[in-house]
Design an enzyme around this catalytic site. Structure first.
Site, short mmCIF file in Angstrom:
data_model
loop_
_atom_site.label_atom_id
_atom_site.label_comp_id
_atom_site.label_asym_id
_atom_site.label_seq_id
_atom_site.Cartn_x
_atom_site.Cartn_y
_atom_site.Cartn_z
N SER A 29 -61.79 40.86 20.97
CA SER A 29 -60.84 41.57 20.12
C SER A 29 -61.25 43.03 19.97
O SER A 29 -62.40 43.33 19.60
CB SER A 29 -60.83 40.86 18.75
OG SER A 29 -59.99 41.51 17.85
N SER A 68 -51.59 52.06 14.92
CA SER A 68 -50.65 52.71 14.02
C SER A 68 -51.29 53.70 13.06
O SER A 68 -50.60 54.53 12.49
CB SER A 68 -49.90 51.66 13.21
OG SER A 68 -50.78 51.03 12.31
N HIS A 99 -45.99 48.78 17.58
CA HIS A 99 -45.65 50.18 17.29
C HIS A 99 -45.12 50.92 18.52
O HIS A 99 -45.03 52.14 18.50
CB HIS A 99 -46.84 50.92 16.69
CG HIS A 99 -47.14 50.44 15.30
ND1 HIS A 99 -46.48 50.93 14.20
CD2 HIS A 99 -47.99 49.48 14.86
CE1 HIS A 99 -46.93 50.29 13.12
NE2 HIS A 99 -47.83 49.40 13.50
N THR A 121 -42.50 43.27 17.25
CA THR A 121 -41.80 43.07 15.99
C THR A 121 -40.36 43.53 16.11
O THR A 121 -40.03 44.39 16.93
CB THR A 121 -42.48 43.85 14.84
OG1 THR A 121 -41.82 43.52 13.61
CG2 THR A 121 -42.39 45.35 15.03
N LYS A 155 -39.80 47.13 12.96
CA LYS A 155 -40.16 48.55 12.96
C LYS A 155 -39.08 49.34 13.71
O LYS A 155 -38.00 49.54 13.18
CB LYS A 155 -41.60 48.71 13.44
CG LYS A 155 -42.54 48.15 12.34
CD LYS A 155 -44.00 48.05 12.67
CE LYS A 155 -44.74 47.38 11.48
NZ LYS A 155 -46.12 47.00 11.76
N THR A 171 -41.57 26.24 9.33
CA THR A 171 -40.98 27.27 8.48
C THR A 171 -39.52 27.48 8.87
O THR A 171 -39.14 27.29 10.04
CB THR A 171 -41.79 28.59 8.57
OG1 THR A 171 -41.34 29.50 7.58
CG2 THR A 171 -41.67 29.24 9.93
N THR A 172 -38.71 27.82 7.90
CA THR A 172 -37.28 28.01 8.14
C THR A 172 -37.04 29.15 9.13
O THR A 172 -37.69 30.19 9.04
CB THR A 172 -36.58 28.31 6.79
OG1 THR A 172 -36.80 27.19 5.93
CG2 THR A 172 -35.09 28.53 6.97
C1 LIG Z 1 -46.89 45.81 11.24
C2 LIG Z 1 -47.79 45.21 12.28
C3 LIG Z 1 -47.70 43.87 12.63
C4 LIG Z 1 -46.86 42.91 11.85
O1 LIG Z 1 -45.52 43.07 12.13
P1 LIG Z 1 -44.45 42.68 10.99
O2 LIG Z 1 -43.21 42.39 11.74
O3 LIG Z 1 -44.36 43.85 10.07
O4 LIG Z 1 -45.00 41.47 10.29
C5 LIG Z 1 -48.42 43.39 13.71
N1 LIG Z 1 -49.25 44.21 14.40
C6 LIG Z 1 -49.39 45.51 14.07
C7 LIG Z 1 -50.29 46.35 14.89
C8 LIG Z 1 -48.68 46.05 13.00
O5 LIG Z 1 -48.86 47.31 12.65
#
Ligand SMILES: *Cc1c(COP(=O)(O)O)cnc(C)c1O
Length: 404
Positions: A136, A188, A216, A244, A247, A276-277
């Site tokens: 990691s 980020s 990001h 994600t 964002k 989970t739903t």
């Molecule tokens: C924000 C973030 C996440 C989590 O994503 P969410 O959709 O907000 O839960 C995962 N990895 C990094 C690097 C992030 O900055």
């Protein structure tokens, strides 16, 4: 036992260190981003948001909000169940196909957030691959750290963005041990970008799996918004790409993409996926529309880049130190938690500029900062107003002009 007194004493310690978190209460206004109504007593009624992760303003894009409304009219509010028990909606499957295509992978799998996708995927891989070792990057996001911890797999930290250190750490492991390299493309907080090609080459040399967080970067980099892996032409050499929908795509949700067997494996064994739903169908429809839009349009990405460059240039001209990096994130270093909070409060109250102070444990102590994320919807006037405010503050607060 007086539990509340115990809670309060730990909260007081946070406050003494300047690390107590205070949330700004905003009301985002669709069509007016980055302007928002502010509900805090000490602040102006309308403020400009300078720290949103809705990097391109897609959360208010008319096509995206329309898709969400249409899907609510068609399907109702909620999914109605877990994916397994009556919750898999046609919109989820369409979105997963869209995501697989975005990254050129066989399949994709949706989660309720990016955090959950990292936590669930890494904990499942680490727990179910016998004798697995997870390597990691030392600056990985909390969601990956927690997933790895939960997996109970052996964990090896490697120096941030350092493929040579990674190579050494891999070489020290038994050749036949299954290895997963977990890392991010755009980090980020510093806004730096990983040396992806070098990392992939090291991974291939040691037969390791690559697990890449593009949270990001998706929507923002690459000709279709497929992230740094698309821009560098490396997506097909990465085993798993995670991202994600919350964002740059402006909605909410997380996902992984990879081979059919990999996605089926996570689908079948990951507790954080199964129990989970499912996301509301309207969320899936909105996210799919946002992804489709950014696959076909680079207008938003281009304008964002121009605004980022313009703010950097103006900060340089005024001697406001900011961390240099190749991304869309502009960290202005304050290096003191109390000052950082104070400056942020002052910007908000005196200038209607909302930027959340970034303190420990999000960043190491002594590296407290303001983190600006210019979007295509920040005007030149918005930027000039920000620069003027920072200039005044730097004069008043005797903050160092030394470059971070
Ligand atoms: C924000 C973030 C996440 C989590 O994503 P969410 O959709 O907000 O839960 C995962 N990895 C990094 C690097 C992030 O900055």
């Amino acid at each position: 036992m007086d539990f509340d007194a115990l809670f309060q004493s730990q909260l007081d310690a946070l406050k003494d260190d300047g690390n107590y978190r205070i949330f700004a209460e905003l009301e985002r206004k669709a069509g007016a981003f980055p302007a928002a109504k502010c509900h805090d007593a000490d602040s102006p009624d309308q403020v400009t948001v300078w720290c949103s992760n809705d990097y391109l303003g897609m959360g208010q894009h008319p096509a995206v909000t329309q898709a969400m409304k249409d899907a609510i009219d068609n399907c109702g509010a909620g999914a109605g169940g877990t994916r397994n028990i009556s919750g898999t909606n046609h919109n989820h499957k369409l979105l997963e196909a869209e995501l697989a295509d975005l990254h050129g992978k066989e399949q994709a799998l949706l989660f309720t957030s990016g955090y959950v996708s990292n936590w669930a995927a890494l904990s499942t891989l680490g727990a179910r691959i016998p004798d697995c070792v997870i390597l990691s990057d030392e600056l990985n996001h909390a969601s990956m750290i927690e997933g790895i911890r939960h997996s109970r797999a052996n964990k090896v930290l490697w120096r941030h963005n350092d493929p040579e250190d990674l190579d050494r750490k891999l070489a020290a492991l038994p050749a036949n041990a299954p290895k997963i390299i977990a890392f991010e493309s755009v980090y980020s907080m510093d806004g730096d970008i990983c040396p992806m090609k070098e990392i992939v080459e090291v991974a291939e040399k040691h037969g390791a799996m690559t697990y890449l967080d593009e949270v990001h970067a998706v929507g923002l980099y690459g000709p279709r918004g497929g992230g740094i892996s698309e821009r560098e032409g490396l997506a097909d050499r990465i085993t798993l790409i995670e991202g994600t929908l919350g964002k740059a795509y402006g909605v909410v949700g997380g996902y992984i993409t990879g081979s059919e067997a990999l996605c089926d494996f996570i689908r079948s064994f990951a507790s954080g996926f199964i129990f989970t739903t499912a996301l509301p169908p309207a969320v899936a429809a909105a996210a799919q529309t946002s992804i489709q839009h950014l696959k076909g349009s680079s207008v938003e990405r281009k304008l964002q880049r121009e605004r980022v460059a313009y703010l950097r240039k103006r900060l340089d001209q005024e001697g406001i130190p900011h961390m240099d990096n190749p991304s869309h994130i502009i960290p202005v270093m304050i290096k003191d938690p109390v000052k950082c909070r104070m400056i942020a409060d002052y910007l908000m109250q005196q200038y209607g500029i909302y930027v959340q102070p970034i303190n420990y444990p999000t960043v190491p102590k002594g590296t407290e900062r303001l983190r600006f994320t210019p979007s295509p919807l920040h005007s030149i006037d918005d930027i000039e107003h920000l620069v003027l405010a920072l200039k005044e503050l730097w004069k008043q607060c005797a903050i160092s002009h030394a470059v971070a």
